[in-house]
Design an enzyme around this catalytic site. Structure first.
Site, PDB file in Angstrom:
ATOM      1  N   ASP A  82      32.635  13.965 107.165  1.00 38.80           N
ATOM      2  CA  ASP A  82      32.416  14.825 108.336  1.00 38.80           C
ATOM      3  C   ASP A  82      32.453  16.293 107.920  1.00 38.80           C
ATOM      4  O   ASP A  82      33.040  17.131 108.610  1.00 38.80           O
ATOM      5  CB  ASP A  82      33.489  14.523 109.393  1.00 38.80           C
ATOM      6  CG  ASP A  82      33.018  14.910 110.789  1.00 38.80           C
ATOM      7  OD1 ASP A  82      31.811  15.153 110.968  1.00 38.80           O
ATOM      8  OD2 ASP A  82      33.866  14.972 111.701  1.00 38.80           O
ATOM      9  N   GLY A 103      37.566  19.866 120.364  1.00 38.47           N
ATOM     10  CA  GLY A 103      36.498  19.112 119.706  1.00 38.47           C
ATOM     11  C   GLY A 103      36.433  17.718 120.281  1.00 38.47           C
ATOM     12  O   GLY A 103      36.932  17.453 121.380  1.00 38.47           O
ATOM     13  N   GLY A 104      35.828  16.805 119.514  1.00 44.32           N
ATOM     14  CA  GLY A 104      35.640  15.449 119.981  1.00 44.32           C
ATOM     15  C   GLY A 104      36.948  14.710 120.193  1.00 44.32           C
ATOM     16  O   GLY A 104      37.033  13.773 120.991  1.00 44.32           O
ATOM     17  N   PHE A 105      37.985  15.101 119.468  1.00 46.22           N
ATOM     18  CA  PHE A 105      39.269  14.414 119.574  1.00 46.22           C
ATOM     19  C   PHE A 105      40.007  14.833 120.842  1.00 46.22           C
ATOM     20  O   PHE A 105      40.626  14.021 121.512  1.00 46.22           O
ATOM     21  CB  PHE A 105      40.113  14.757 118.340  1.00 46.22           C
ATOM     22  CG  PHE A 105      41.388  13.993 118.206  1.00 46.22           C
ATOM     23  CD1 PHE A 105      41.403  12.735 117.617  1.00 46.22           C
ATOM     24  CD2 PHE A 105      42.588  14.523 118.657  1.00 46.22           C
ATOM     25  CE1 PHE A 105      42.592  12.021 117.489  1.00 46.22           C
ATOM     26  CE2 PHE A 105      43.783  13.827 118.542  1.00 46.22           C
ATOM     27  CZ  PHE A 105      43.783  12.574 117.947  1.00 46.22           C
TER      28      PHE A 105
HETATM   29  N1  ATP Z   1      45.099  23.633 112.015  1.00 45.68           N
HETATM   30  C1  ATP Z   1      44.418  24.454 112.823  1.00 45.68           C
HETATM   31  N2  ATP Z   1      44.738  25.767 112.876  1.00 45.68           N
HETATM   32  C2  ATP Z   1      44.075  26.617 113.690  1.00 45.68           C
HETATM   33  N3  ATP Z   1      43.031  26.262 114.458  1.00 45.68           N
HETATM   34  C3  ATP Z   1      42.656  24.969 114.454  1.00 45.68           C
HETATM   35  C4  ATP Z   1      43.322  23.990 113.638  1.00 45.68           C
HETATM   36  N4  ATP Z   1      42.720  22.785 113.826  1.00 45.68           N
HETATM   37  C5  ATP Z   1      41.729  23.007 114.711  1.00 45.68           C
HETATM   38  N5  ATP Z   1      41.679  24.313 115.089  1.00 45.68           N
HETATM   39  C6  ATP Z   1      40.743  24.954 116.035  1.00 45.68           C
HETATM   40  O1  ATP Z   1      40.369  24.012 116.998  1.00 45.68           O
HETATM   41  C7  ATP Z   1      38.936  23.843 116.993  1.00 45.68           C
HETATM   42  C8  ATP Z   1      38.608  22.432 117.362  1.00 45.68           C
HETATM   43  O2  ATP Z   1      38.897  21.610 116.276  1.00 45.68           O
HETATM   44  P1  ATP Z   1      38.533  20.088 116.248  1.00 45.68           P
HETATM   45  O3  ATP Z   1      38.687  19.657 114.844  1.00 45.68           O
HETATM   46  O4  ATP Z   1      39.314  19.352 117.259  1.00 45.68           O
HETATM   47  O5  ATP Z   1      37.021  20.008 116.723  1.00 45.68           O
HETATM   48  P2  ATP Z   1      35.663  20.449 116.042  1.00 45.68           P
HETATM   49  O6  ATP Z   1      35.788  20.328 114.563  1.00 45.68           O
HETATM   50  O7  ATP Z   1      35.336  21.811 116.556  1.00 45.68           O
HETATM   51  O8  ATP Z   1      34.612  19.417 116.596  1.00 45.68           O
HETATM   52  P3  ATP Z   1      34.416  17.853 116.219  1.00 45.68           P
HETATM   53  O9  ATP Z   1      35.365  17.111 117.042  1.00 45.68           O
HETATM   54  O10 ATP Z   1      32.997  17.557 116.578  1.00 45.68           O
HETATM   55  O11 ATP Z   1      34.733  17.708 114.771  1.00 45.68           O
HETATM   56  C9  ATP Z   1      38.514  24.277 115.594  1.00 45.68           C
HETATM   57  O12 ATP Z   1      37.175  24.676 115.556  1.00 45.68           O
HETATM   58  C10 ATP Z   1      39.478  25.414 115.317  1.00 45.68           C
HETATM   59  O13 ATP Z   1      38.996  26.608 115.902  1.00 45.68           O
END
Ligand code: ATP
Ligand code: MG
Length: 433
Positions: free
Chosen positions: A208, A87-89
């Protein structure tokens, strides 16, 4: 010191000398967080100004402070086959921690999120996440297990959520279309998470709320993740918090976009958008749809209060297998949450009270609804789901640059839009926010 890319971080992991700057588990008996609630005196972002402050505070003593070397061991050197999302992070890897990695730690699967140093989010979001999630505990919030900071590297370690995000299931249909009852359960769980935040002694605005931030465990229980944009609610007589507009287009409340005035009712609006996504199976913004249907709220809202027309917008992949009464009540609730006037939007507690009884309705037509549930055989199952997530990501990650990948996945994310245009400004403004 210059910034390092993910590649250089991996190299630095590889050559890391194994010097653990925090060799002991930093967990004290002085934990102030209860298992289901907020701490007596929750610390705010303005109480903590550096990672060192963090580790010396009660937050640091609630969490494991891992070294890069430990997290490298936990994720097979951040191997591509452990990549479960991005994701964005930055990228997210599946890992496993146990006594061999850190004495005292419970053996468990974890998700390790690694800040992309050339990406769109930064140190501030990392700190905010640790400050909020390090203190708030609730069955509907993802559990932060620990974090890592070494030099400029920033990582977060969470409990592993086996089924990944709602976004993956609703829009990418990893396991086929989500059944109606599962959709309702997800909505109830997410609503409970938001209600907890809004009703905490020191309320929190999540800011968010969206399908990709709703994570699902092996039984599809819902947990909210990503507190990097969270804010303390207004204090005293203030009606709102004034802040720069951050969030994702398609989910943000109109008055927040117009004025920058943030309230708990901004979250209620975003909840309405996700409820609408659950009903329709459509993304909040989809540029591939005909012009008038691209913004889901604009297109679908007029149908929500008309029971006779609701079936026009219901997700066709449900194949009619949903409770008609349940869908009508959920649609009427979504309509209220999406009110232009914030005062007309319900409290999240009311949302929970309205949605939960819908789970009891038994007027769902029986039919041949195919939904692939993985069989429950321990690690294999976990790997299968993680692989499915990784494959979905691999498909969409055709380009190597993280920003590009994020933009292609989230063309509407104002986080990266704002950041790519105003990255320096943001850094300058961060302290003043
Ligand atoms: N605790 C977790 N357990 C399992 N999968 C995870 C977990 N956290 C994140 N993910 C996976 O990683 C993906 C990316 O997560 P992240 O929160 O970094 O970005 P995002 O929510 O998709 O985008 P944005 O940065 O725009 O919020 C998630 O959609 C999920 O599939
Ligand atoms: Mg997220």
């Amino acid at each position: 010191m210059g910034k390092l890319s993910l590649g250089s971080l991996l190299t630095s992991c590889f050559i890391h000398k194994g010097i653990n700057t925090h060799p002991q588990p930093r967990r004290s008996s002085a934990t102030r967080v209860s298992d289901h609630g907020s701490p007596d005196q929750r610390l705010s972002c303005h109480d903590i100004s550096s990672p060192e402050d963090l580790s010396l505070s009660s937050i640091g003593s609630n969490l494991y402070i891992f070294s890069l070397d430990e997290l490298k061991k936990a994720t097979r050197s951040f191997s591509l086959c452990n990549l479960i999302g991005e994701g964005g992070f930055g990228p997210v890897y599946k890992g496993f921690v146990d006594e061999r990695i850190r004495p005292g730690v419970k053996a468990q699967a974890v998700a390790v999120k690694l800040l992309d140093l050339e990406g769109v989010q930064g140190q501030k979001e990392w700190m905010t996440e640790v400050i909020f999630l390090g203190q708030l505990r609730h069955p509907n919030l993802v559990k932060l297990i620990g974090y890592c900071y070494e030099k400029e590297h920033r990582l977060l370690v969470y409990e592993f959520m086996e089924k990944g995000s709602l976004e993956n299931h609703l829009f990418k249909r990893l396991l086929g279309p989500l059944p109606w009852t599962t959709r309702l359960q997800i909505a109830v769980g997410a609503a409970k998470g938001l209600a907890f935040l809004h009703e905490a002694e020191k309320p929190v605005i999540y800011r968010d709320f969206k399908a990709s931030n709703i994570l699902l465990d092996k039984d599809f229980k819902t947990k909210l993740s990503d507190f990097g944009l969270a804010k303390d609610g207004p204090e005293g007589d203030a009606s709102h918090v004034s802040t720069r507009v951050m969030g994702t287009e398609g989910y943000c409340a109109p008055e927040y976009i117009m004025t920058g005035h943030l309230t708990a009712k901004s979250d209620v609006y975003s909840f309405g958008v996700v409820l609408l996504e659950l009903l329709t199976g459509q993304r909040s913004v989809d540029k591939t749809r005909p012009n008038r249907e691209q913004n889901l709220v604009t297109w679908a809202k007029p149908f929500l209060k008309n029971p006779d027309k609701l079936n026009y917008i219901m997700d066709s992949s449900l194949d009619g297998q949903y409770s008609t009464l349940g869908a009508q009540r959920a649609a009427a609730l979504a309509h209220k949450c999406l009110s232009h006037s914030q005062k007309s939007r319900p409290l999240m507690r009311t949302v929970v009270e309205t949605l939960e009884p819908l789970l009891e309705l038994d007027d769902i037509p029986m039919g041949t609804f195919v939904y692939n549930v993985m069989d429950d055989n321990g690690g294999e199952n976990e790997d299968t789901d993680a692989d499915a997530n990784a494959n979905a990501n691999a498909k969409q990650n055709g380009v190597n640059n993280h920003d590009e990948r994020h933009k292609s996945r989230f063309p509407n994310s104002s986080i990266h839009r704002a950041t790519s245009l105003k990255r320096k400004d943001q850094r300058r403004n961060r302290r003043s926010e």
